[in-house]
Design a protein around this motif. Structure first.
Motif, PDB file in Angstrom:
ATOM      1  N   LEU A 243     -14.586  -7.007 -20.158  1.00  0.00           N
ATOM      2  CA  LEU A 243     -14.678  -5.729 -19.126  1.00  0.00           C
ATOM      3  C   LEU A 243     -14.617  -6.218 -17.766  1.00  0.00           C
ATOM      4  N   LEU A 244     -15.471  -7.092 -17.435  1.00  0.00           N
ATOM      5  CA  LEU A 244     -15.449  -7.655 -16.025  1.00  0.00           C
ATOM      6  C   LEU A 244     -14.420  -8.358 -15.430  1.00  0.00           C
ATOM      7  N   LEU A 245     -13.814  -8.962 -16.627  1.00  0.00           N
ATOM      8  CA  LEU A 245     -12.506 -10.108 -16.250  1.00  0.00           C
ATOM      9  C   LEU A 245     -11.344  -8.984 -15.981  1.00  0.00           C
ATOM     10  N   ALA A 246     -11.587  -7.910 -16.813  1.00  0.00           N
ATOM     11  CA  ALA A 246     -10.338  -6.903 -16.708  1.00  0.00           C
ATOM     12  C   ALA A 246     -10.612  -6.148 -15.527  1.00  0.00           C
ATOM     13  N   GLY A 247     -11.851  -6.014 -14.948  1.00  0.00           N
ATOM     14  CA  GLY A 247     -11.982  -5.455 -13.531  1.00  0.00           C
ATOM     15  C   GLY A 247     -11.505  -6.204 -12.311  1.00  0.00           C
ATOM     16  N   LEU A 248     -11.682  -7.513 -12.774  1.00  0.00           N
ATOM     17  CA  LEU A 248     -11.527  -8.372 -11.699  1.00  0.00           C
ATOM     18  C   LEU A 248     -10.025  -8.510 -11.537  1.00  0.00           C
ATOM     19  N   LEU A 249      -9.329  -8.674 -12.700  1.00  0.00           N
ATOM     20  CA  LEU A 249      -7.931  -8.787 -12.664  1.00  0.00           C
ATOM     21  C   LEU A 249      -7.079  -7.243 -12.047  1.00  0.00           C
ATOM     22  N   TYR A 250      -7.786  -6.362 -12.547  1.00  0.00           N
ATOM     23  CA  TYR A 250      -7.353  -4.920 -11.775  1.00  0.00           C
ATOM     24  C   TYR A 250      -7.374  -5.003 -10.202  1.00  0.00           C
ATOM     25  N   GLY A 251      -8.778  -5.470  -9.778  1.00  0.00           N
ATOM     26  CA  GLY A 251      -8.918  -5.554  -8.485  1.00  0.00           C
ATOM     27  C   GLY A 251      -7.797  -6.471  -7.674  1.00  0.00           C
ATOM     28  N   ALA A 252      -7.686  -7.655  -8.340  1.00  0.00           N
ATOM     29  CA  ALA A 252      -6.612  -8.709  -7.804  1.00  0.00           C
ATOM     30  C   ALA A 252      -5.387  -7.951  -7.655  1.00  0.00           C
ATOM     31  N   ALA A 253      -4.737  -7.269  -8.678  1.00  0.00           N
ATOM     32  CA  ALA A 253      -3.701  -6.691  -8.838  1.00  0.00           C
ATOM     33  C   ALA A 253      -3.571  -5.717  -7.485  1.00  0.00           C
ATOM     34  N   TRP A 254      -4.499  -4.892  -7.363  1.00  0.00           N
ATOM     35  CA  TRP A 254      -4.697  -3.786  -6.615  1.00  0.00           C
ATOM     36  C   TRP A 254      -4.564  -4.275  -4.828  1.00  0.00           C
ATOM     37  N   ILE A 255      -5.386  -5.330  -4.838  1.00  0.00           N
ATOM     38  CA  ILE A 255      -5.296  -6.067  -3.386  1.00  0.00           C
ATOM     39  C   ILE A 255      -3.826  -6.638  -3.329  1.00  0.00           C
ATOM     40  N   LEU A 256      -3.337  -7.172  -4.070  1.00  0.00           N
ATOM     41  CA  LEU A 256      -1.867  -7.833  -4.092  1.00  0.00           C
ATOM     42  C   LEU A 256      -0.897  -6.487  -3.833  1.00  0.00           C
ATOM     43  N   ARG A 257      -1.170  -5.714  -4.422  1.00  0.00           N
ATOM     44  CA  ARG A 257      -0.072  -4.163  -4.114  1.00  0.00           C
ATOM     45  C   ARG A 257      -0.484  -4.136  -2.619  1.00  0.00           C
ATOM     46  N   LEU A 258      -1.643  -3.832  -2.322  1.00  0.00           N
ATOM     47  CA  LEU A 258      -1.813  -3.507  -0.794  1.00  0.00           C
ATOM     48  C   LEU A 258      -1.443  -4.409   0.166  1.00  0.00           C
ATOM     49  N   TRP A 259      -1.420  -6.027  -0.060  1.00  0.00           N
ATOM     50  CA  TRP A 259      -0.864  -6.770   0.732  1.00  0.00           C
ATOM     51  C   TRP A 259       0.621  -6.775   0.838  1.00  0.00           C
ATOM     52  N   GLU A 260       1.224  -6.466  -0.354  1.00  0.00           N
ATOM     53  CA  GLU A 260       2.606  -6.532  -0.310  1.00  0.00           C
ATOM     54  C   GLU A 260       3.299  -5.242   0.496  1.00  0.00           C
ATOM     55  N   SER A 261       2.422  -4.133   0.204  1.00  0.00           N
ATOM     56  CA  SER A 261       2.952  -3.086   0.897  1.00  0.00           C
ATOM     57  C   SER A 261       2.842  -3.082   2.494  1.00  0.00           C
ATOM     58  N   ARG A 262       1.850  -3.916   2.982  1.00  0.00           N
ATOM     59  CA  ARG A 262       1.763  -3.804   4.401  1.00  0.00           C
ATOM     60  C   ARG A 262       2.310  -5.204   5.009  1.00  0.00           C
ATOM     61  N   LYS A 263       2.947  -5.854   4.213  1.00  0.00           N
ATOM     62  CA  LYS A 263       3.595  -7.586   4.688  1.00  0.00           C
ATOM     63  C   LYS A 263       4.486  -7.214   5.703  1.00  0.00           C
ATOM     64  N   GLY A 264       5.364  -6.236   5.625  1.00  0.00           N
ATOM     65  CA  GLY A 264       6.524  -6.072   6.285  1.00  0.00           C
ATOM     66  C   GLY A 264       6.087  -5.391   7.625  1.00  0.00           C
ATOM     67  N   ARG A 265       5.028  -5.017   7.686  1.00  0.00           N
ATOM     68  CA  ARG A 265       4.693  -4.111   8.983  1.00  0.00           C
ATOM     69  C   ARG A 265       4.291  -5.214  10.260  1.00  0.00           C
ATOM     70  N   PRO A 266       4.550  -4.619  11.540  1.00  0.00           N
ATOM     71  CA  PRO A 266       4.287  -5.378  12.639  1.00  0.00           C
ATOM     72  C   PRO A 266       2.679  -5.288  12.806  1.00  0.00           C
ATOM     73  N   ALA A 267       2.051  -6.301  13.358  1.00  0.00           N
ATOM     74  CA  ALA A 267       0.467  -6.175  13.708  1.00  0.00           C
ATOM     75  C   ALA A 267       0.242  -5.030  14.450  1.00  0.00           C
ATOM     76  N   GLY A 268      -0.769  -4.411  13.876  1.00  0.00           N
ATOM     77  CA  GLY A 268      -1.359  -3.038  14.770  1.00  0.00           C
ATOM     78  C   GLY A 268      -0.697  -2.080  14.342  1.00  0.00           C
ATOM     79  N   GLN A 269      -0.073  -1.883  13.324  1.00  0.00           N
ATOM     80  CA  GLN A 269       0.690  -0.668  12.780  1.00  0.00           C
ATOM     81  C   GLN A 269       0.029  -0.484  11.455  1.00  0.00           C
ATOM     82  N   ASP A 270      -1.234  -0.676  11.103  1.00  0.00           N
ATOM     83  CA  ASP A 270      -1.700  -0.336  10.024  1.00  0.00           C
ATOM     84  C   ASP A 270      -2.052   1.133   9.702  1.00  0.00           C
ATOM     85  N   ALA A 271      -1.283   1.908   9.151  1.00  0.00           N
ATOM     86  CA  ALA A 271      -1.539   3.218   8.719  1.00  0.00           C
ATOM     87  C   ALA A 271      -2.363   3.662   7.645  1.00  0.00           C
TER      88      ALA A 271
END
Length: 126
Positions: free
Chosen positions: A98-126
């Motif tokens: 269960l801890l491993l699944a939680g860590l994997l879900y967390g990594a997938a969530w962070i990766l999704r957030l990182w990919e969604s903000r990758k194309g934005r210019p700096a300072g425009q984090d909405a």
């Protein structure tokens, strides 16, 4: 980001949660005793399938919202390790998975957030 890594981080926690649910479901069969009536047998089986159902519900709820899977899986894993009495291997097997699944879900969530903000210019984090 490598598409293969993204695909693995997407599917690995989901598959792991379904494996955990199947593992927990096997223990529900232990509740069936000979000589029980059909209604009592069905109620006993349903009661013992609640943990597996909760794992499946967590997997379904976190299908598109990985943060739910991260929080619930990490919490359930920590609870399992802290409060479950029994042999250390049983605690580590279920709680660790269960801890491993939680860590994997967390990594997938962070990766999704990182990919969604990758194309934005700096300072425009909405």
């Amino acid at each position: 980001m490598d598409a293969g890594l993204r695909r693995r981080l997407t599917w690995l926690p989901r598959v792991l949660m379904l494996i955990i649910a199947a593992f927990l479901s096997v223990f529900a069969l232990d509740a069936l005793q000979p000589g029980q009536g059909a209604v009592r047998r069905a109620l006993t089986l349903a009661l013992h399938l609640i943990p597996a159902g909760m794992v499946v519900l967590t997997a379904v709820a976190s299908w598109r919202r990985e943060w739910i899977g991260a929080i619930v899986s990490l919490g359930a894993g920590a609870w399992s390790l802290a409060l479950w009495s029994g042999h250390w291997s049983a605690k580590a097997g279920l709680g660790g998975a269960l801890l491993l699944a939680g860590l994997l879900y967390g990594a997938a969530w962070i990766l999704r957030l990182w990919e969604s903000r990758k194309g934005r210019p700096a300072g425009q984090d909405a």
